[in-house]
Design a protein around this motif. Structure first.
Motif, PDB file in Angstrom:
ATOM      1  N   ILE A 218       0.840  -1.208   0.000  1.00  0.00           N
ATOM      2  CA  ILE A 218       0.000   0.000   0.000  1.00  0.00           C
ATOM      3  C   ILE A 218       0.873   1.255   0.000  1.00  0.00           C
ATOM      4  O   ILE A 218       0.576   2.234  -0.694  1.00  0.00           O
ATOM      5  CB  ILE A 218      -0.961  -0.029   1.202  1.00  0.00           C
ATOM      6  CG1 ILE A 218      -1.997  -1.160   1.001  1.00  0.00           C
ATOM      7  CG2 ILE A 218      -1.665   1.310   1.377  1.00  0.00           C
ATOM      8  CD1 ILE A 218      -2.789  -1.500   2.246  1.00  0.00           C
ATOM      9  N   ARG A 219       1.965   1.238   0.756  1.00  0.00           N
ATOM     10  CA  ARG A 219       2.899   2.371   0.733  1.00  0.00           C
ATOM     11  C   ARG A 219       3.424   2.604  -0.681  1.00  0.00           C
ATOM     12  O   ARG A 219       3.480   3.736  -1.158  1.00  0.00           O
ATOM     13  CB  ARG A 219       4.083   2.105   1.666  1.00  0.00           C
ATOM     14  CG  ARG A 219       3.779   2.152   3.138  1.00  0.00           C
ATOM     15  CD  ARG A 219       5.040   1.813   3.930  1.00  0.00           C
ATOM     16  NE  ARG A 219       6.016   2.909   3.904  1.00  0.00           N
ATOM     17  CZ  ARG A 219       7.313   2.741   4.144  1.00  0.00           C
ATOM     18  NH1 ARG A 219       7.807   1.520   4.383  1.00  0.00           N
ATOM     19  NH2 ARG A 219       8.134   3.777   4.135  1.00  0.00           N
ATOM     20  N   LEU A 220       3.817   1.516  -1.354  1.00  0.00           N
ATOM     21  CA  LEU A 220       4.322   1.648  -2.713  1.00  0.00           C
ATOM     22  C   LEU A 220       3.232   2.152  -3.656  1.00  0.00           C
ATOM     23  O   LEU A 220       3.463   3.047  -4.471  1.00  0.00           O
ATOM     24  CB  LEU A 220       4.853   0.297  -3.209  1.00  0.00           C
ATOM     25  CG  LEU A 220       5.258   0.239  -4.684  1.00  0.00           C
ATOM     26  CD1 LEU A 220       6.413   1.201  -4.975  1.00  0.00           C
ATOM     27  CD2 LEU A 220       5.628  -1.178  -5.099  1.00  0.00           C
ATOM     28  N   ALA A 221       2.052   1.581  -3.557  1.00  0.00           N
ATOM     29  CA  ALA A 221       0.967   1.942  -4.475  1.00  0.00           C
ATOM     30  C   ALA A 221       0.654   3.427  -4.410  1.00  0.00           C
ATOM     31  O   ALA A 221       0.391   4.070  -5.438  1.00  0.00           O
ATOM     32  CB  ALA A 221      -0.270   1.116  -4.158  1.00  0.00           C
ATOM     33  N   ARG A 222       0.689   4.010  -3.220  1.00  0.00           N
ATOM     34  CA  ARG A 222       0.388   5.440  -3.098  1.00  0.00           C
ATOM     35  C   ARG A 222       1.419   6.296  -3.815  1.00  0.00           C
ATOM     36  O   ARG A 222       1.089   7.357  -4.347  1.00  0.00           O
ATOM     37  CB  ARG A 222       0.286   5.806  -1.613  1.00  0.00           C
ATOM     38  CG  ARG A 222      -0.999   5.264  -0.983  1.00  0.00           C
ATOM     39  CD  ARG A 222      -1.086   5.533   0.493  1.00  0.00           C
ATOM     40  NE  ARG A 222      -2.357   5.028   1.021  1.00  0.00           N
ATOM     41  CZ  ARG A 222      -2.636   4.898   2.320  1.00  0.00           C
ATOM     42  NH1 ARG A 222      -1.727   5.248   3.221  1.00  0.00           N
ATOM     43  NH2 ARG A 222      -3.808   4.424   2.709  1.00  0.00           N
ATOM     44  N   ARG A 223       2.655   5.832  -3.871  1.00  0.00           N
ATOM     45  CA  ARG A 223       3.679   6.562  -4.621  1.00  0.00           C
ATOM     46  C   ARG A 223       3.471   6.422  -6.129  1.00  0.00           C
ATOM     47  O   ARG A 223       3.835   7.316  -6.897  1.00  0.00           O
ATOM     48  CB  ARG A 223       5.065   6.046  -4.250  1.00  0.00           C
ATOM     49  CG  ARG A 223       5.541   6.460  -2.854  1.00  0.00           C
ATOM     50  CD  ARG A 223       6.967   6.013  -2.681  1.00  0.00           C
ATOM     51  NE  ARG A 223       7.557   6.420  -1.415  1.00  0.00           N
ATOM     52  CZ  ARG A 223       8.736   7.019  -1.299  1.00  0.00           C
ATOM     53  NH1 ARG A 223       9.439   7.314  -2.382  1.00  0.00           N
ATOM     54  NH2 ARG A 223       9.236   7.328  -0.119  1.00  0.00           N
ATOM     55  N   LEU A 224       2.916   5.290  -6.561  1.00  0.00           N
ATOM     56  CA  LEU A 224       2.777   5.017  -7.997  1.00  0.00           C
ATOM     57  C   LEU A 224       1.500   5.595  -8.598  1.00  0.00           C
ATOM     58  O   LEU A 224       1.435   5.826  -9.814  1.00  0.00           O
ATOM     59  CB  LEU A 224       2.795   3.505  -8.233  1.00  0.00           C
ATOM     60  CG  LEU A 224       4.036   2.739  -7.785  1.00  0.00           C
ATOM     61  CD1 LEU A 224       3.867   1.252  -8.087  1.00  0.00           C
ATOM     62  CD2 LEU A 224       5.297   3.286  -8.446  1.00  0.00           C
ATOM     63  N   GLU A 225       0.484   5.827  -7.795  1.00  0.00           N
ATOM     64  CA  GLU A 225      -0.823   6.225  -8.312  1.00  0.00           C
ATOM     65  C   GLU A 225      -0.790   7.450  -9.229  1.00  0.00           C
ATOM     66  O   GLU A 225      -1.509   7.482 -10.236  1.00  0.00           O
ATOM     67  CB  GLU A 225      -1.794   6.440  -7.156  1.00  0.00           C
ATOM     68  CG  GLU A 225      -2.343   5.144  -6.593  1.00  0.00           C
ATOM     69  CD  GLU A 225      -3.255   5.355  -5.392  1.00  0.00           C
ATOM     70  OE1 GLU A 225      -3.284   6.491  -4.862  1.00  0.00           O
ATOM     71  OE2 GLU A 225      -3.925   4.391  -4.984  1.00  0.00           O
ATOM     72  N   PRO A 226       0.038   8.477  -8.950  1.00  0.00           N
ATOM     73  CA  PRO A 226       0.031   9.642  -9.850  1.00  0.00           C
ATOM     74  C   PRO A 226       0.424   9.327 -11.287  1.00  0.00           C
ATOM     75  O   PRO A 226       0.120  10.120 -12.196  1.00  0.00           O
ATOM     76  CB  PRO A 226       1.045  10.595  -9.196  1.00  0.00           C
ATOM     77  CG  PRO A 226       1.085  10.192  -7.757  1.00  0.00           C
ATOM     78  CD  PRO A 226       0.889   8.705  -7.770  1.00  0.00           C
ATOM     79  N   TYR A 227       1.059   8.178 -11.516  1.00  0.00           N
ATOM     80  CA  TYR A 227       1.558   7.828 -12.852  1.00  0.00           C
ATOM     81  C   TYR A 227       0.659   6.813 -13.552  1.00  0.00           C
ATOM     82  O   TYR A 227       0.979   6.360 -14.641  1.00  0.00           O
ATOM     83  CB  TYR A 227       3.006   7.348 -12.742  1.00  0.00           C
ATOM     84  CG  TYR A 227       3.816   8.317 -11.909  1.00  0.00           C
ATOM     85  CD1 TYR A 227       4.130   9.585 -12.398  1.00  0.00           C
ATOM     86  CD2 TYR A 227       4.187   7.994 -10.612  1.00  0.00           C
ATOM     87  CE1 TYR A 227       4.813  10.510 -11.610  1.00  0.00           C
ATOM     88  CE2 TYR A 227       4.877   8.905  -9.818  1.00  0.00           C
ATOM     89  CZ  TYR A 227       5.183  10.160 -10.319  1.00  0.00           C
ATOM     90  OH  TYR A 227       5.850  11.072  -9.542  1.00  0.00           O
ATOM     91  N   ASP A 228      -0.445   6.479 -12.928  1.00  0.00           N
ATOM     92  CA  ASP A 228      -1.546   5.716 -13.529  1.00  0.00           C
ATOM     93  C   ASP A 228      -1.104   4.415 -14.196  1.00  0.00           C
ATOM     94  O   ASP A 228      -1.372   4.188 -15.385  1.00  0.00           O
ATOM     95  CB  ASP A 228      -2.290   6.594 -14.544  1.00  0.00           C
ATOM     96  CG  ASP A 228      -3.637   6.009 -14.943  1.00  0.00           C
ATOM     97  OD1 ASP A 228      -4.192   5.208 -14.147  1.00  0.00           O
ATOM     98  OD2 ASP A 228      -4.136   6.347 -16.022  1.00  0.00           O
TER      99      ASP A 228
END
Length: 395
Positions: A218-228
């Motif tokens: 979940i920590r990683l996913a939050r960093r990746l979300e802006p790049y869709d």
């Protein structure tokens, strides 16, 4: 029609080893002379032992049987030795035998296998590739986001509209874990740099191999979300779909998984938990073509898509093509670049790739034939497994 004979091939995959260190192929032949090929994926033993396992299971359950009787063969092998439980070793063996039976069935009928699985739905199959290294690279493309962005342009020029990469670091026998801040930073840099490089011309597929706990993912996913990204792949180990469901509920990124699962029973747990939006069954492990078709139907009911997994040889690749062509909920197909190199050499009639898509074959059966001369000229002699996990904890 009766199955009469089996022949196995343990083939070393030459450098750069894209698709794994070796491939295990089987050829089944009927008493009337029709042959079919199959491939076992990812069995965690020496590939030469896997070949012997294929021969043993064939002798016990398939020799003398009608290759059309897939359901009966499947239940007998699945229940062998009083098991009746998903077993990755037995399912790898069964997948190879079942795949070869479908090749025979299609040849006997004069039809591609997809015509016998419901018929053609897709005329072209969208494909993706990993961003792979090349000889002479100035750095490691798996860990250098700037080089990965340059290589991405090469793949865009080949027609690809989706690219996969995995900068999260090694996967360990002791995972899941929390990624280090350094690893999280690198993952975010990769996603940002690649998105800037490709814009909206390609989807980004973020691959991991079960390295994380749910909290870490979940920590990683939050960093990746802006790049869709189109997906976040196998963020936690495959033994706890409930934990993967926690990740799915906590992120807007679709979760993709399934390469380390076998049979509809494993995938039913995944679907019941709501753990994934995209299923990545590997047809050389999941239990074969009919089993994969059943899983695809289960997924379709839940509006879940399929993206058949491939990090192995081109016979599994050919089976993936048959399944994808006949599946309404097909999303995208994994390719090893454009199916050139050894994946083409080992076949008499390579898989057809055009402008980022695989073109379904019209030939009967799986649509490919093994080149025995090439297979025998590349025997596997190493002692490592197809894939190896790091054997110590990663900090």
């Amino acid at each position: 029609m009766k199955l009469a004979d089996i022949r196995t091939f343990v083939v070393g995959n030459p450098p750069p080893h894209f698709g794994g260190r070796y491939f295990v192929f089987v050829r089944l032949t009927t008493a009337c002379g029709i042959s079919g090929i199959g491939e076992a994926y990812g069995v965690p033993f020496s590939p030469h032992l896997v070949a012997q396992l294929c021969e043993d299971v064939f002798a016990r359950y398939a020799q003398g049987a009608d290759p059309h009787d897939i359901e009966a063969l499947w239940r007998r092998v699945y229940s062998s030795g009083f098991t009746q439980k998903p077993d990755l070793t037995m399912m790898g063996v069964l997948s190879a035998l079942e795949m070869a039976c479908w090749d025979i069935i299609g040849k006997a009928a004069g039809q591609p296998v997809y015509k016998l699985l419901g018929g053609r739905v897709h005329d072209r199959l969208r494909a993706y590739t990993y961003i792979y290294p090349r000889p002479g690279d100035r750095a490691d493309v798996y860990h250098d986001p700037d080089l990965a962005a340059e290589r991405a342009q090469v793949y865009l020029d080949m027609g690809f509209t989706a690219l996969k990469f995995d900068p999260a670091g090694p996967y360990s026998a002791f995972d899941g874990r929390q990624l280090s801040l350094e690893a999280l930073d690198l993952c975010e840099r990769f996603a940002r740099t690649l998105r800037e490089a490709v814009g909206n011309r390609a989807d980004l597929l973020f691959g991991t191999h079960g390295q994380m706990t749910a909290a870490g993912a979940i920590r990683l996913a939050r960093r990746l979300e802006p790049y869709d990204p189109l997906w976040l792949e196998e963020p936690v180990p495959p033994d706890a779909p409930e934990e993967m469901a926690r990740v799915a509920r906590a992120t807007t990124i679709p979760i993709a998984t399934g390469e380390r699962l076998a049979t509809r029973y494993d995938f039913a747990r995944l679907l019941d938990c709501g753990a994934a939006a995209i299923l990545q069954m590997n047809l050389g492990r999941v239990g074969g073509l009919l089993e994969a078709k059943k899983i695809a139907a289960m997924a379709e009911v839940r509006h879940v898509q399929i993206a058949p997994h491939l990090y192995c040889g081109p016979v599994v690749g050919a089976a993936n093509v048959q399944l994808a062509t006949a599946s309404p909920n097909f999303l995208i197909l994994e390719s090893i670049e454009d199916w050139s190199g050894f994946h083409a050499q080992i076949l008499k009639n390579p898989i057809r790739f055009e402008d980022g898509h695989v073109i379904p074959p019209t030939e009967p059966g799986l649509g490919v034939e093994l080149n025995d001369e090439v297979a025998l000229a590349h025997p596997h002699t190493g002692d490592m497994l197809h894939l190896e996990m790091t054997q110590h904890p990663v900090r």
